[in-house]
Design a protein around this motif. Structure first.
Motif, PDB file in Angstrom:
ATOM      1  N   ALA A 204       0.991  -1.095   0.168  1.00  0.00           N
ATOM      2  CA  ALA A 204      -0.277  -0.131  -0.010  1.00  0.00           C
ATOM      3  C   ALA A 204       1.103   1.320  -0.468  1.00  0.00           C
ATOM      4  O   ALA A 204       1.922   1.681   0.754  1.00  0.00           O
ATOM      5  CB  ALA A 204      -0.791   0.510   1.544  1.00  0.00           C
ATOM      6  N   ALA A 205       0.329   2.389  -0.805  1.00  0.00           N
ATOM      7  CA  ALA A 205       1.236   3.819  -0.701  1.00  0.00           C
ATOM      8  C   ALA A 205      -0.165   4.970  -0.795  1.00  0.00           C
ATOM      9  O   ALA A 205      -1.329   4.532  -0.424  1.00  0.00           O
ATOM     10  CB  ALA A 205       1.610   4.269  -1.987  1.00  0.00           C
ATOM     11  N   ILE A 206       0.824   6.067   0.189  1.00  0.00           N
ATOM     12  CA  ILE A 206      -0.300   7.066  -0.101  1.00  0.00           C
ATOM     13  C   ILE A 206      -1.124   7.266  -0.832  1.00  0.00           C
ATOM     14  O   ILE A 206      -0.435   7.845  -1.768  1.00  0.00           O
ATOM     15  CB  ILE A 206       0.203   8.346   0.944  1.00  0.00           C
ATOM     16  N   ASP A 229       3.801   8.475   8.430  1.00  0.00           N
ATOM     17  CA  ASP A 229       3.791   8.348   6.428  1.00  0.00           C
ATOM     18  C   ASP A 229       3.145   6.985   6.857  1.00  0.00           C
ATOM     19  O   ASP A 229       2.346   6.374   5.899  1.00  0.00           O
ATOM     20  CB  ASP A 229       5.081   7.484   6.867  1.00  0.00           C
ATOM     21  N   LEU A 230       1.900   7.656   7.753  1.00  0.00           N
ATOM     22  CA  LEU A 230       0.637   6.829   7.777  1.00  0.00           C
ATOM     23  C   LEU A 230       0.664   4.852   7.608  1.00  0.00           C
ATOM     24  O   LEU A 230       0.241   3.975   7.717  1.00  0.00           O
ATOM     25  CB  LEU A 230      -0.300   6.437   6.531  1.00  0.00           C
ATOM     26  N   LYS A 231       2.266   4.669   8.331  1.00  0.00           N
ATOM     27  CA  LYS A 231       2.316   3.564   8.734  1.00  0.00           C
ATOM     28  C   LYS A 231       2.160   2.956  10.105  1.00  0.00           C
ATOM     29  O   LYS A 231       1.660   1.337  10.575  1.00  0.00           O
ATOM     30  CB  LYS A 231       3.603   2.986   8.916  1.00  0.00           C
ATOM     31  N   ARG A 242      -2.806   3.316   6.044  1.00  0.00           N
ATOM     32  CA  ARG A 242      -2.187   3.272   4.595  1.00  0.00           C
ATOM     33  C   ARG A 242      -3.299   2.096   4.699  1.00  0.00           C
ATOM     34  O   ARG A 242      -3.170   0.959   4.704  1.00  0.00           O
ATOM     35  CB  ARG A 242      -1.406   2.315   4.338  1.00  0.00           C
ATOM     36  N   GLY A 243      -4.325   1.720   2.882  1.00  0.00           N
ATOM     37  CA  GLY A 243      -4.691   0.360   2.975  1.00  0.00           C
ATOM     38  C   GLY A 243      -6.144   0.868   3.895  1.00  0.00           C
ATOM     39  O   GLY A 243      -7.775  -0.212   3.755  1.00  0.00           O
ATOM     40  N   GLN A 291      -7.824   6.150   0.497  1.00  0.00           N
ATOM     41  CA  GLN A 291      -6.411   5.440   1.289  1.00  0.00           C
ATOM     42  C   GLN A 291      -6.290   3.802   0.846  1.00  0.00           C
ATOM     43  O   GLN A 291      -7.274   2.973   1.958  1.00  0.00           O
ATOM     44  CB  GLN A 291      -5.481   5.650   2.495  1.00  0.00           C
ATOM     45  N   LYS A 293      -6.115   0.571  -1.337  1.00  0.00           N
ATOM     46  CA  LYS A 293      -4.500  -0.784  -2.143  1.00  0.00           C
ATOM     47  C   LYS A 293      -4.225  -0.613  -3.521  1.00  0.00           C
ATOM     48  O   LYS A 293      -3.385  -0.246  -4.191  1.00  0.00           O
ATOM     49  CB  LYS A 293      -4.460  -2.291  -2.345  1.00  0.00           C
TER      50      LYS A 293
END
Length: 293
Positions: A204-206, A229-231, A242-243, A291, A293
């Motif tokens: 997954a990316a932003i 970084d939303l991780k 993310r996702g 957000q 995938k």
């Protein structure tokens, strides 16, 4: 003592450094007046104690080298689910400080008073108990205090560990060093050198990082736990964002912001206090729902 090489010079001996042979044998002391004592403390008894200490120390060293020290994750001050525990030999003090009469306003009594009395009594014991009797059943006061201390320390240690394991089960928590070891074994079994990252976090990316709502995210309370970084923080069970749109739509995300989810309380009022408006929070929820995938 000669001063030259003349053969006729007189030699004067000032002393004899030769070790003289003893003609008499050492006679052991008579300890009949001291029941239970049969040898001198130095060097006989002390030497035997030293040898026992060496054997015990070697056994401890073998145990230390045979089993690696358990390692958890790097320290994370935001992880509120971890249950801190001292080493086993301090568990009795750890349990003692949980009781109301040794904690709170009585914490000085629990941290200084009780240990001070115990160690002070231990230091004063040789001066208070000066009797020659060594058999424990003929020393009722000293023996009773010893057994009482052993029972108290054993009870507090066992009860503290049982309470800890009960907390782990009730909160469904796996200790970090066990979790990390499981991850390392799982990663090694699949050909990796360590724990693998979740596939979702890798793939997954932003989405829409240039969207104006992304700057609103940087001002929100979400940033503190989920990161820029939303991780998120997997070690503290804080999920990645993310996702997140694959799991929740905009309406559900707004509900989570208002009412919270799991261990996270509602963040709506906190975000308003940080300067975000209701419209900003709506835009933020819309951006998070994108957000995917």
């Amino acid at each position: 003592m000669a001063h030259g090489h003349k053969s006729d010079e007189k030699i004067v001996y000032v002393g004899d450094s030769r070790v003289q042979a003893k003609t008499t044998r050492m006679i052991p002391q008579d300890f009949s007046a001291y029941p239970g004592k049969s040898e001198v403390f130095i060097p006989n008894f002390l030497l035997k104690e030293w040898m026992v200490g060496v054997v015990v120390l070697m056994g401890i060293l073998v145990l230390v080298m045979s089993e690696a020290a358990p390692l958890g994750y790097p320290a994370d001050p935001t992880n509120t689910e971890i249950i801190p525990m001292p080493d086993w030999y301090f568990l009795f003090m750890y349990q003692l400080l949980k009781y109301p009469y040794t904690s709170g306003s009585w914490v000085v009594l629990g941290t200084v008073g009780v240990p001070g009395i115990l160690f002070g009594a231990l230091l004063l014991a040789p001066f208070l108990d000066t009797g020659k009797e060594r058999r424990f059943y003929k020393r009722p006061i000293a023996s009773a205090l010893m057994f009482l201390s052993l029972i108290a320390v054993s009870y507090l240690t066992v009860f503290s560990w049982q309470h800890y394991t009960h907390e782990l089960k009730s909160k469904n928590i796996i200790p970090e060093h066990i979790k990390r070891e499981q991850e390392m074994h799982a990663g090694g079994g699949e050909g990796g050198g360590g724990a693998k990252k979740p596939a979702a976090a890798q793939a997954a990316a932003i989405v829409a990082p240039d969207d104006p709502a992304a700057s609103l995210y940087q001002k929100s309370t979400c940033l503190q736990c989920h990161g820029g970084d939303l991780k998120g923080m997997p070690s503290a069970k804080i999920p990645a964002l993310r996702g997140v749109g694959d799991k929740h739509d905009k309406t559900e995300i707004l509900g989570i912001i208002k009412n919270g989810q799991g261990n996270m309380p509602g963040q709506y009022d906190a975000n308003i206090a940080k300067g975000l408006s209701a419209d900003d929070i709506d835009k933020l929820a819309d951006w998070l729902s994108k957000q995917k995938k």
